[in-house]
Enzyme design. Structure first.
Site, mmCIF file in Angstrom:
data_model
loop_
_atom_site.group_PDB
_atom_site.id
_atom_site.type_symbol
_atom_site.label_atom_id
_atom_site.label_comp_id
_atom_site.label_asym_id
_atom_site.label_seq_id
_atom_site.Cartn_x
_atom_site.Cartn_y
_atom_site.Cartn_z
ATOM 1 N N TYR A 19 10.261 -9.005 -11.052
ATOM 2 C CA TYR A 19 9.265 -8.587 -10.062
ATOM 3 C C TYR A 19 9.813 -7.434 -9.217
ATOM 4 O O TYR A 19 10.822 -7.581 -8.529
ATOM 5 C CB TYR A 19 8.876 -9.742 -9.142
ATOM 6 C CG TYR A 19 8.184 -10.912 -9.808
ATOM 7 C CD1 TYR A 19 7.692 -10.829 -11.112
ATOM 8 C CD2 TYR A 19 8.018 -12.110 -9.132
ATOM 9 C CE1 TYR A 19 7.067 -11.905 -11.713
ATOM 10 C CE2 TYR A 19 7.388 -13.195 -9.730
ATOM 11 C CZ TYR A 19 6.919 -13.092 -11.024
ATOM 12 O OH TYR A 19 6.297 -14.165 -11.615
ATOM 13 N N SER A 20 9.141 -6.308 -9.295
ATOM 14 C CA SER A 20 9.570 -5.089 -8.588
ATOM 15 C C SER A 20 11.037 -4.757 -8.877
ATOM 16 O O SER A 20 11.770 -4.276 -8.018
ATOM 17 C CB SER A 20 9.339 -5.222 -7.076
ATOM 18 O OG SER A 20 7.973 -5.144 -6.781
#
Length: 344
Positions: free
Chosen positions: A61-62
């Site tokens: 995530y990111s």
């Protein structure tokens, strides 16, 4: 907030969990949300005030920033919460910087611990199936991390039922840590899990963490027959993640709206509540791009759908059964009474 045991473990988790895919906003995840550390801390405050003590993230995530933001938001209260994260995705340029090999899992765990600013992970999960690495190698690596104290429980995500069953069987035969949970996609529009994944989980004590109860916003109530296109948010930026039968979508949204009006609640709360009330579901993972979304979603914990409302939504979201289930219902129900009534 209602608490439930996760699978057949002794770990109690809230019926709602805060997912952090919207934390960070780096790379392709920027379209999903750009919650920074200050706003994330506010999200955590609001969640804790309402009894949500489980926070789920993933290294991908990111590109790791979600874990960093979550770690910063939890600073000073780590002992009061449960942190779940995941590994599988490619996190570097090398050929071993992905998947579920012993090499990658141990390195990925160490990297997640650094980003989260903690010395242990409450629930460490395989984010996807690795069709190349032997299952024994993966489960041995997970067990190694548990015995080191860096991980307390393990789970899987996006596995077919037979792969989870195989992993649990290997772990039990070897005396290793086994999966206590499975993260699965489950919503009024995606009910495939009811055929194999949820029955396996109930039988084997593998708890369900249901993700995307709003199916990336398709079940927000904003997309209707008279407003068929998303104008903002992730759907507008990235498009629909899966092919959806539009007539089924509108039928489901109509039923959700009817229940929501009668209840005096929002349509998203109805969709979340439906998943929360389904057999085998231990916690529902919520996502939010802003405080208003978060507060509305969390309010789904304050009430429950009636049996009649569940039946209405079941009927609206039903689709023809795949083989072999229709065959079992037609030809084997006399021997198996549970099959006599078709899946609603």
């Amino acid at each position: 907030m209602e608490y439930r045991f996760l699978g057949k473990s002794g770990l109690s988790v809230p019926a709602l969990c805060l997912g952090t895919m919207t934390f960070g906003g780096r790379g392709r995840h920027a379209a999903m949300g750009t919650v920074d550390a200050e706003e994330a801390r506010r999200f955590v405050d609001l969640s804790l005030e309402r009894g949500v003590t489980l926070f789920d993230t993933a290294d991908i995530y990111s590109e790791g920033l979600s874990e960093e933001v979550l770690g910063a938001a939890l600073k000073g209260r780590r002992q009061s919460v449960l942190v779940a994260t995941k590994a599988f995705s490619k996190m570097g340029p090398g050929p071993n910087d992905l998947a579920l090999s012993r090499h990658h899992l141990i390195e990925a765990c160490e990297a997640s611990l650094r980003r989260l600013g903690t010395d242990y992970i409450d629930l460490y999960q395989a984010h996807s199936v690795d069709s190349i690495t032997p299952m024994e190698e993966t489960m041995a690596a997970f067990d190694h991390l548990v015995r080191q104290g860096k991980v307390r429980y393990i789970g899987c995500s996006n596995f077919p039922a037979w792969q989870t069953m195989k992993a649990c069987a290997i772990a039990e035969r070897r005396g290793w840590a086994r999966y206590i949970s499975q993260q699965i996609q489950y919503s009024l529009l995606i009910r495939d899990a009811e055929y194999e994944l949820i029955p396996m989980g109930l039988d084997q004590g593998v708890g369900v963490m249901a993700w995307s109860p709003l199916l990336f916003g398709l079940l927000s109530g904003k997309i209707r027959r008279d407003a068929p296109q998303a104008t903002e948010g992730r759907l507008a930026a990235l498009g629909e993640p899966v092919a959806v039968d539009r007539e089924l979508l509108y039928r489901v949204v109509d039923a959700m709206a009817e229940v929501a009006r009668a209840r005096g609640v929002s349509a998203p709360q109805v969709a979340i509540n439906w998943v929360k009330g389904k057999p085998g579901v231990d916690t529902v993972i919520l996502g939010a791009r802003n405080e208003a979304q978060l507060l509305d979603n969390l309010a789904a914990a304050e009430w429950d759908l009636t049996a009649e409302e569940m039946a209405k939504l079941d009927e609206a979201s039903s689709v023809p059964e795949p083989y072999p289930y229709w065959h079992q219902h037609k030809w084997a129900s006399a021997r198996n009474p549970k099959l006599a009534a078709k899946r609603s």
